[in-house]
Design a protein around this motif. Structure first.
Motif, PDB file in Angstrom:
ATOM      1  N   UNK A  93      -3.501   5.165   5.089  1.00 21.17           N
ATOM      2  CA  UNK A  93      -4.698   5.054   4.437  1.00 21.17           C
ATOM      3  C   UNK A  93      -6.297   5.339   5.179  1.00 21.17           C
ATOM      4  N   UNK A  94      -5.658   5.052   6.391  1.00 19.78           N
ATOM      5  CA  UNK A  94      -6.596   5.012   8.128  1.00 19.78           C
ATOM      6  C   UNK A  94      -7.185   6.465   7.968  1.00 19.78           C
ATOM      7  N   UNK A  95      -6.154   7.137   8.199  1.00 19.83           N
ATOM      8  CA  UNK A  95      -6.268   8.623   7.705  1.00 19.83           C
ATOM      9  C   UNK A  95      -6.865   8.944   6.287  1.00 19.83           C
ATOM     10  N   UNK A  96      -6.733   8.709   5.453  1.00 25.29           N
ATOM     11  CA  UNK A  96      -6.887   8.694   3.811  1.00 25.29           C
ATOM     12  C   UNK A  96      -8.830   8.780   3.945  1.00 25.29           C
ATOM     13  N   UNK A  97      -8.730   7.436   4.439  1.00 20.32           N
ATOM     14  CA  UNK A  97     -10.365   7.406   4.497  1.00 20.32           C
ATOM     15  C   UNK A  97     -11.530   7.874   5.822  1.00 20.32           C
ATOM     16  N   UNK A  98     -10.335   8.300   7.010  1.00 20.86           N
ATOM     17  CA  UNK A  98     -11.347   9.225   7.132  1.00 20.86           C
ATOM     18  C   UNK A  98     -11.809  10.755   6.493  1.00 20.86           C
ATOM     19  N   UNK A  99     -11.148  11.657   5.682  1.00 20.58           N
ATOM     20  CA  UNK A  99     -11.521  13.035   5.146  1.00 20.58           C
ATOM     21  C   UNK A  99     -11.845  12.273   4.074  1.00 20.58           C
ATOM     22  N   UNK A 100     -12.157  11.322   3.341  1.00 22.79           N
ATOM     23  CA  UNK A 100     -12.781  10.730   2.129  1.00 22.79           C
ATOM     24  C   UNK A 100     -14.035  10.793   2.647  1.00 22.79           C
TER      25      UNK A 100
END
Length: 380
Positions: free
Chosen positions: A256-263
Motif C-alpha cells: 500500500x505504501x508503494x501504491x500511495x507513493x506512486x499516486x
C-alpha cells in the motif's frame, strides 16, 4: 463518482463485511453474560483482542474496544490525566475535534491546557512544546498523522521529552493505522486511539490502548464492560470485522505504501499546468495518503462542490468539523490567516484508488481552476 475522501471514511472490505455478518448471526450473546452463548461471545472477543494487540505490538491486557476514535480519545486523555498528580496538559492546536472536545471537558474539572502551534512545514513546534512543560504537566497529547495535511509528527522526539520529564503521552493514531508500521511507535506511547472505519472496517468500532504500566485510578473504571473502562454492550460483530480489516491491511502495508507513493507523484504531475495557482500544504511523507492544498482566490467549499459536480468526491478538511463552517485548525496552527485557510481542500487516497482516478482528478481540478480564473478575468 471517483472517491478521494478516504481520510473521512473508507468503504468496508468484503472480508470484514462477511465476518460482521457471520458474527452477528453466530455470536449474538452478550460478552459479559455467564451462559454458554455469552461465554462463546466473550471467547471470541478475547481472541480478537489478542490478534489486534499482536498486530500493533502491544500487550493485550491494555487494549480496550470502543465505539470508535472519538470515544477512544476521550478515554485515553481522561484516564492518563487522572492517573497523574499534575493539572497541566499540553496539546497541539491542530488536533482532531474529538481531542479538542475531550480537553474542553477536562478543563471543566480544573485542568489547564496549553496548545502548541505547528511550523510552516506542518509539524508541532518542538521548541514551544519543551518551553510549555511545567512541574505540574501530567500529559502531552499529539496526533500521530495529521488528518488534514498528512504530516507525520515526530513521535520519537516527543516521547523522549515526555519520558525525561515523567509525563504521560497519548496519541490519536486513527489516521496512522494501516499507513505506518505501528509496531515501531506503540512502545513509545502510554495511550493511543484507533478507529475501524478508517481502515476498511465497519463504523461504530475502535480501540484505545492504555499501558498496563500506568496506574489507573478507580474513578476511571466506572463502566460495566471492558474491565470497567466503558459502559455499553460491546459491538462484537464490529470488533471482529475491525480486527480482520486491521490485520489484512497491516499485512499489506508495504504494498500500500508503494501504491500511495506512486499516486502522490502522479497527482503532482497532473497539476503541473496549474502549479502556479495552487499550493501543497505541509511537508508530508511520500507514502502519506493525504494531500492538503490551497487554491488562492477560491473558497474550498466552492472547489469541493464544483469537483463533486464533475464526478470527483474531495473534502475541505476533517469530516467532524466541516459542517461548522470554520477554517481548518491545522492551517490556523501553521500561521495561515482565516481567509487563506478557507481556500483549503483535502485529497485523500485509498487502496482502491487507481492511476486513472488520479489522472481524472487532476484534470477535474484543472478545469475547475481554469473556469474560475476565466470568470474572474471577465468580471475584471
Amino acid at each position: 463518482m471517483r472517491y478521494f475522501d478516504y481520510a473521512a471514511t473508507c468503504p468496508i472490505d468484503d472480508t470484514a463485511l462477511n465476518i460482521y455478518h457471520d458474527v452477528s448471526r453466530d455470536y449474538f450473546g452478550n460478552t459479559e453474560s455467564l451462559h454458554d452463548e455469552g461465554t462463546k461471545a466473550g471467547t471470541l472477543l478475547e481472541h480478537c483482542r489478542e490478534i489486534l494487540a499482536d498486530a500493533i505490538g502491544v500487550e493485550s491486557e491494555g487494549l480496550y474496544f470502543t465505539s470508535g476514535g472519538t470515544e477512544s480519545n476521550h478515554l485515553g486523555i481522561h484516564s492518563l490525566a487522572k492517573a497523574g498528580r499534575g493539572k497541566h496538559i499540553i496539546s497541539s492546536q491542530a488536533e482532531h475535534s474529538s481531542v479538542h472536545h475531550a480537553l474542553e471537558m477536562i478543563e471543566k474539572e480544573g485542568f489547564e491546557v496549553t496548545k502548541i502551534p505547528f511550523t510552516k512545514d506542518g509539524f508541532v513546534d518542538m521548541d514551544d512544546l519543551e518551553k510549555a512543560i511545567r512541574k505540574d504537566t501530567v500529559l502531552v497529547t499529539v496526533q500521530m498523522m495529521n488528518g488534514e495535511i498528512g504530516t507525520f509528527q515526530p513521535i520519537e522526539e516527543i516521547s523522549s521529552i515526555c519520558r525525561k520529564n515523567g509525563i504521560y503521552f497519548h496519541s490519536d493514531c486513527v489516521q496512522a493505522l494501516g499507513k505506518l508500521d505501528m509496531k515501531a511507535y506503540t512502545p513509545l506511547l502510554d495511550s493511543f486511539s484507533l478507529s475501524s472505519h478508517k481502515i476498511y472496517g465497519p463504523k461504530g468500532a475502535g480501540a484505545v490502548y492504555l499501558s498496563p504500566s500506568v496506574p489507573l485510578p478507580s474513578e476511571v473504571r466506572y463502566g460495566s464492560h471492558e474491565k470497567g473502562i466503558r459502559s455499553g454492550t460491546v459491538n462484537l460483530p464490529g470488533v471482529a470485522a475491525f480486527t480482520a480489516a486491521s490485520q489484512e491491511n497491516i499485512h499489506q502495508l508495504c504494498k500500500h505504501q508503494e501504491h500511495f507513493r506512486h499516486l502522490r507523484n502522479l497527482f503532482r504531475h497532473t497539476l503541473l499546468p496549474v502549479q502556479d495557482r495552487i499550493k501543497i500544504v505541509g511537508k508530508t511523507a511520500a507514502e502519506s495518503t493525504i494531500i492538503g492544498m490551497l487554491v488562492p482566490g477560491m473558497e474550498g467549499q466552492w472547489t469541493m462542490l464544483e469537483a463533486n459536480r464533475r464526478g470527483c468526491a474531495i473534502s475541505t478538511g476533517s469530516a467532524c468539523s466541516i459542517h461548522q463552517q470554520t477554517p481548518s485548525k491545522t492551517l490556523l496552527a501553521m500561521g495561515y490567516s482565516e481567509e487563506e485557510a478557507k481556500t483549503f481542500i483535502r485529497i485523500s487516497f485509498g487502496k482502491h484508488t487507481t492511476a486513472d482516478d488520479v489522472t481524472a482528478l487532476g484534470g477535474c481540478l484543472k478545469e475547475v481552476i481554469d473556469a474560475h480564473h476565466y470568470v474572474t478575468r471577465v468580471k475584471v
